[in-house]
Design an enzyme around this catalytic site. Structure first.
Site, PDB file in Angstrom:
ATOM      1  N   GLU A 132       0.833  -1.208   0.000  1.00  0.00           N
ATOM      2  CA  GLU A 132       0.000   0.000   0.000  1.00  0.00           C
ATOM      3  C   GLU A 132       0.862   1.249   0.000  1.00  0.00           C
ATOM      4  O   GLU A 132       2.027   1.223   0.372  1.00  0.00           O
ATOM      5  CB  GLU A 132      -0.937   0.016   1.212  1.00  0.00           C
ATOM      6  CG  GLU A 132      -0.346  -0.461   2.534  1.00  0.00           C
ATOM      7  CD  GLU A 132       0.824   0.334   3.046  1.00  0.00           C
ATOM      8  OE1 GLU A 132       0.770   1.586   2.947  1.00  0.00           O
ATOM      9  OE2 GLU A 132       1.788  -0.256   3.557  1.00  0.00           O
ATOM     10  N   GLY A 139       6.426   0.104   4.079  1.00  0.00           N
ATOM     11  CA  GLY A 139       5.181  -0.263   3.405  1.00  0.00           C
ATOM     12  C   GLY A 139       5.457  -0.802   2.007  1.00  0.00           C
ATOM     13  O   GLY A 139       6.471  -1.445   1.769  1.00  0.00           O
ATOM     14  N   GLU A 140       4.515  -0.558   1.101  1.00  0.00           N
ATOM     15  CA  GLU A 140       4.650  -0.904  -0.323  1.00  0.00           C
ATOM     16  C   GLU A 140       4.608  -2.403  -0.608  1.00  0.00           C
ATOM     17  O   GLU A 140       4.680  -2.809  -1.757  1.00  0.00           O
ATOM     18  CB  GLU A 140       5.960  -0.338  -0.915  1.00  0.00           C
ATOM     19  CG  GLU A 140       6.122   1.158  -0.758  1.00  0.00           C
ATOM     20  CD  GLU A 140       7.484   1.653  -1.234  1.00  0.00           C
ATOM     21  OE1 GLU A 140       8.236   0.862  -1.855  1.00  0.00           O
ATOM     22  OE2 GLU A 140       7.810   2.827  -0.986  1.00  0.00           O
ATOM     23  N   GLY A 141       4.544  -3.245   0.431  1.00  0.00           N
ATOM     24  CA  GLY A 141       4.644  -4.681   0.218  1.00  0.00           C
ATOM     25  C   GLY A 141       6.073  -5.190   0.226  1.00  0.00           C
ATOM     26  O   GLY A 141       6.339  -6.334  -0.149  1.00  0.00           O
TER      27      GLY A 141
END
Length: 334
Positions: free
Chosen positions: A159, A300-302
């Site tokens: 995300e 974040g971001e995976g």
């Protein structure tokens, strides 16, 4: 295949009992999901959902809301951490505009699932309507259904959304009864004064909204469009019997909501890392789950999914390729 049968295959590999640690638990989980003597990871895929939050206007983040669209451009230009790690580990990456407050002109590389330009500020009103929540779920299902056509059986979720640690903190507090102070962390890097201000703001917000127990209503009240679409994507991926790689604090908030709607989804979930966000440890304890990595990530971001993927792959490979005591002629212990 029964749990005992899979566990016996693991136990009879040429190693002391339990000597591969968490890898053995991962292999057992994958075996139970795939119900096959030969495990397989096919066409790994990661989706990053991006969305803006109305609460970002209330001073809960160290970064301005403008960073959300700026980071989307960075993803599209292959310049972010998640791009580096997905490229490194040959994971397909999709970027989804779930609700960014920006008019993107080119959607050739960016998937357009924009519900609205940002959620409302949940200090004053629910973040979204139930119609918007349901639209988010519809978009998410279509996104995952399209990925499933490629034969993908393992998928990760990331995300981007300034303000989303506040969203996650409220969701987790409401759905677990963990104290709010245990759920609220420094997010993008708040100092002590800013953190206390964030706690104060979210405490006042709780007083305004009062008691909410329905998981969808909690998500609509406090969620972001990226969190909502991530939740819907997890549910859709479970319908395809995919393995779900769960990233950090925000993704764990999403799987929490999903688990309230479909408890058995946790059978497919692999928790990839423990975030540096303070509440993540408490949430993992609530799930009674052990994360693969603990390396102080909070980007974040995976990224945790992409970094943990080779370890998941190792769990599959030892299960498939490691000799047993019987096949190798190695003496087992008495």
């Amino acid at each position: 295949m029964q749990k005992e049968e899979i566990q016996q295959i693991i136990d009879l590999k040429t190693k002391p009992l339990g000597a591969l640690g968490l890898l053995e638990k991962i292999a057992l989980k994958i075996g139970l999901v795939q119900q096959n003597l030969h495990l397989e990871l096919k066409n790994p895929h990661l989706i990053v959902f991006a969305g803006d939050h109305g609460i970002a206007q209330s001073g809960v983040s160290a970064y301005p809301a403008e960073v959300t669209p700026q980071m989307v451009f960075n993803f599209l230009q292959n310049g972010a951490a998640i791009n580096v790690f997905c490229n490194q580990n040959e994971i397909e990456l999709s970027i989804v505009d779930a609700g960014v407050n920006y008019d993107f002109e080119d959607y050739s590389k960016l998937k357009n699932c924009k519900v609205a330009k940002s959620t409302k500020n949940f200090i004053h009103e629910p973040a979204m309507s139930l119609d918007q929540l349901n639209l988010s779920f519809d978009y998410a299902k279509k996104t995952v259904d399209e990925i499933a056509k490629n034969g993908t059986n393992i998928i990760g979720f990331g995300e981007m959304g300034i303000g989303n640690t506040s969203s996650a903190a409220m969701i987790i507090h409401y759905l677990t009864d963990l104290p709010l102070t245990q759920c609220v962390g420094r997010g993008t890097g708040l100092n002590d004064e800013q953190l206390q201000n964030k706690i104060n703001i979210l405490s006042q917000t709780k007083n305004k909204h009062g008691k909410i127990t329905d998981a969808k209503q909690v998500l609509a009240t406090f969620g972001g469009f990226e969190v909502t679409q991530m939740t819907g994507a997890m549910l859709a991926a479970y319908e395809h019997n995919m393995l779900l790689m769960i990233d950090g604090y925000i993704a764990s908030a999403a799987i929490l909501v999903a688990s309230k709607l479909k408890p058995e989804i946790l059978n497919n979930a692999i928790f990839c890392h423990q975030s540096d966000e303070i509440g993540h440890q408490y949430l993992l304890n609530y799930f009674e789950e052990e994360p693969i990595l603990k390396i102080n990530l909070r980007v974040g971001e995976g990224t945790g999914c992409a970094l943990a993927y080779p370890i998941i792959k190792s769990a599959v490979n030892f299960y498939n390729d490691m000799a047993s005591f019987e096949s190798s002629g190695v003496s087992n212990k008495d």
